[in-house]
Design a protein around this motif. Structure first.
Motif, PDB file in Angstrom:
ATOM      1  N   GLN A 154       0.875  -1.409  -0.047  1.00 36.98           N
ATOM      2  CA  GLN A 154      -0.301  -0.223  -0.193  1.00 36.98           C
ATOM      3  C   GLN A 154       1.005   0.972  -0.162  1.00 36.98           C
ATOM      4  O   GLN A 154       0.505   2.136  -0.719  1.00 36.98           O
ATOM      5  CB  GLN A 154      -1.121  -0.063   1.671  1.00 36.98           C
ATOM      6  CG  GLN A 154      -1.895   1.016   0.904  1.00 36.98           C
ATOM      7  CD  GLN A 154      -2.699   1.029  -0.344  1.00 36.98           C
ATOM      8  OE1 GLN A 154      -3.644   0.457  -0.471  1.00 36.98           O
ATOM      9  NE2 GLN A 154      -2.157   2.204  -0.794  1.00 36.98           N
ATOM     10  N   ARG A 155       1.980   0.618   1.172  1.00 45.70           N
ATOM     11  CA  ARG A 155       2.377   2.897   0.692  1.00 45.70           C
ATOM     12  C   ARG A 155       3.335   2.375  -0.579  1.00 45.70           C
ATOM     13  O   ARG A 155       3.293   4.184  -0.983  1.00 45.70           O
ATOM     14  CB  ARG A 155       3.998   2.332   1.798  1.00 45.70           C
ATOM     15  CG  ARG A 155       4.710   3.217   1.312  1.00 45.70           C
ATOM     16  CD  ARG A 155       4.469   4.498   2.564  1.00 45.70           C
ATOM     17  NE  ARG A 155       3.995   4.166   3.634  1.00 45.70           N
ATOM     18  CZ  ARG A 155       4.739   4.292   4.571  1.00 45.70           C
ATOM     19  NH1 ARG A 155       6.074   4.800   4.881  1.00 45.70           N
ATOM     20  NH2 ARG A 155       4.112   4.571   5.782  1.00 45.70           N
ATOM     21  N   LEU A 156       4.000   1.679  -1.087  1.00 49.55           N
ATOM     22  CA  LEU A 156       4.322   1.596  -2.806  1.00 49.55           C
ATOM     23  C   LEU A 156       3.589   1.939  -3.765  1.00 49.55           C
ATOM     24  O   LEU A 156       3.262   2.974  -4.525  1.00 49.55           O
ATOM     25  CB  LEU A 156       5.077   0.095  -3.160  1.00 49.55           C
ATOM     26  CG  LEU A 156       6.197   0.305  -2.116  1.00 49.55           C
ATOM     27  CD1 LEU A 156       7.007  -1.462  -2.702  1.00 49.55           C
ATOM     28  CD2 LEU A 156       6.982   1.017  -2.985  1.00 49.55           C
ATOM     29  N   ARG A 157       1.780   1.797  -3.264  1.00 47.70           N
ATOM     30  CA  ARG A 157       0.838   2.570  -3.789  1.00 47.70           C
ATOM     31  C   ARG A 157       0.353   3.917  -4.158  1.00 47.70           C
ATOM     32  O   ARG A 157       0.486   4.381  -5.195  1.00 47.70           O
ATOM     33  CB  ARG A 157      -0.083   1.367  -4.232  1.00 47.70           C
ATOM     34  CG  ARG A 157      -0.323  -0.062  -4.988  1.00 47.70           C
ATOM     35  CD  ARG A 157      -1.387  -0.812  -4.649  1.00 47.70           C
ATOM     36  NE  ARG A 157      -2.607   0.158  -5.714  1.00 47.70           N
ATOM     37  CZ  ARG A 157      -3.746  -0.186  -5.190  1.00 47.70           C
ATOM     38  NH1 ARG A 157      -4.420   0.387  -4.322  1.00 47.70           N
ATOM     39  NH2 ARG A 157      -4.196   0.578  -6.503  1.00 47.70           N
ATOM     40  N   ASP A 158       0.511   4.465  -2.907  1.00 44.06           N
ATOM     41  CA  ASP A 158       0.784   5.303  -2.535  1.00 44.06           C
ATOM     42  C   ASP A 158       1.436   6.140  -3.087  1.00 44.06           C
ATOM     43  O   ASP A 158       1.555   7.362  -3.571  1.00 44.06           O
ATOM     44  CB  ASP A 158       0.151   5.917  -1.105  1.00 44.06           C
ATOM     45  CG  ASP A 158      -0.642   5.434  -0.629  1.00 44.06           C
ATOM     46  OD1 ASP A 158      -1.444   5.222  -1.213  1.00 44.06           O
ATOM     47  OD2 ASP A 158      -0.819   4.740   0.659  1.00 44.06           O
TER      48      ASP A 158
END
Length: 286
Positions: free
Chosen positions: A85-89
């Protein structure tokens, strides 16, 4: 080539005043692009940043390093999910500011590990990067995997390891992010890794940083090997100057990178000197 500069040459956080200072200073120093530090992408005001970039006609890339709670090379599926999720953000931040590169230590945590990577951890990392690359491709964004020295990751320390990892991921928009600071520690030389990445079609992004992270040309990096190799390889991407000093502090990154010494205090002079150093060797090489 386009020339970029890391945002932490200017500021340690990204409020409206600091963003304006960093972007105005980047443009004034003659750079084409600013690399935004997005350890927590949710803290970046996209609308404000985009407006400032447009006002000063600058491009942007985004970099980050994951931490222990978002380490996609973990065997803990909850931690891997948090990292995903951090990478998608971060990917959405690249897209929303009009960039085309998400780079950095996005395949593991940026930290000192006390044991080798496990097969399961590497597989988790590659699976997340593959998924991220597929989503990135929809917006014309590439991923740059910044291999780092052994004290900052246990997954990728050299160009060769990075190219092998990329082959396993098998996505055309996943590239090698070369950084001279790390290469100076881990590689046997500074020329052949550049050419190897270029031959593989994976030379995607470049950080130029000195061996002590201070002004270019004042340390032990073999610039006369590295920079001509970029020209020999026909590299036409971004070359971003990266330097750190205790003069500019980011709570989430300065401690991780062990930025304990004040290597410079005049960031304007530092940036101008780096731009001239690169221009002399890459725009008008002898």
């Amino acid at each position: 080539m386009r020339f970029g500069i890391h945002s932490m040459v200017w500021v340690g956080e990204w409020s409206e005043p600091s963003a304006r200072f960093a972007i105005e200073s980047t443009a004034r120093a003659g750079y084409d692009l600013i690399e935004l530090t997005a350890m927590d992408p949710s803290q970046v005001d996209v609308e404000m940043t985009s407006q400032l970039l447009a006002e000063h006609r600058l491009g942007a890339s985004v970099s980050l390093g994951l931490d222990a709670s978002t380490d996609v090379s973990s065997e803990d599926e909850e931690i891997v999910a948090a990292g995903r999720q951090r990478l998608r953000d971060a990917l959405h931040l690249v897209r929303d500011v009009g960039g085309d590169m998400l780079c950095g230590v996005i395949y593991s945590a940026l930290r000192k590990y006390d044991s080798p990577a496990t097969a399961r951890g590497v597989a988790n990392s590659q699976a997340v990067i593959g998924e991220l690359a597929d989503e990135a491709a929809q917006s014309g964004i590439r991923l740059g995997l910044e291999f780092c020295n052994r004290y900052e990751t246990n997954i990728l320390n050299t160009t060769g390891q990075t190219l092998a990892y990329i082959d396993e991921v098998g996505r055309p928009n996943v590239t090698a992010h070369l950084d001279t600071y790390h290469m100076h520690i881990e590689e046997a030389g500074m020329r052949e890794p550049v050419l190897a990445a270029a031959r593989a079609g994976r030379l995607g992004y470049v950080h130029v940083g000195e061996s002590h992270r201070g002004p270019l040309g004042t340390g032990n990096v073999r610039w006369d090997d590295f920079l001509p190799a970029l020209l020999e390889a026909g590299y036409d991407g971004v070359v971003t100057f990266e330097s750190f000093s205790s003069e500019v502090v980011n709570p989430a990154l300065s401690g991780t990178l062990a930025i304990w010494r004040n290597l410079w205090s005049d960031n304007h002079g530092l940036a101008a000197g780096a731009r001239e150093f690169l221009a002399e060797r890459l725009e008008s090489p002898a």
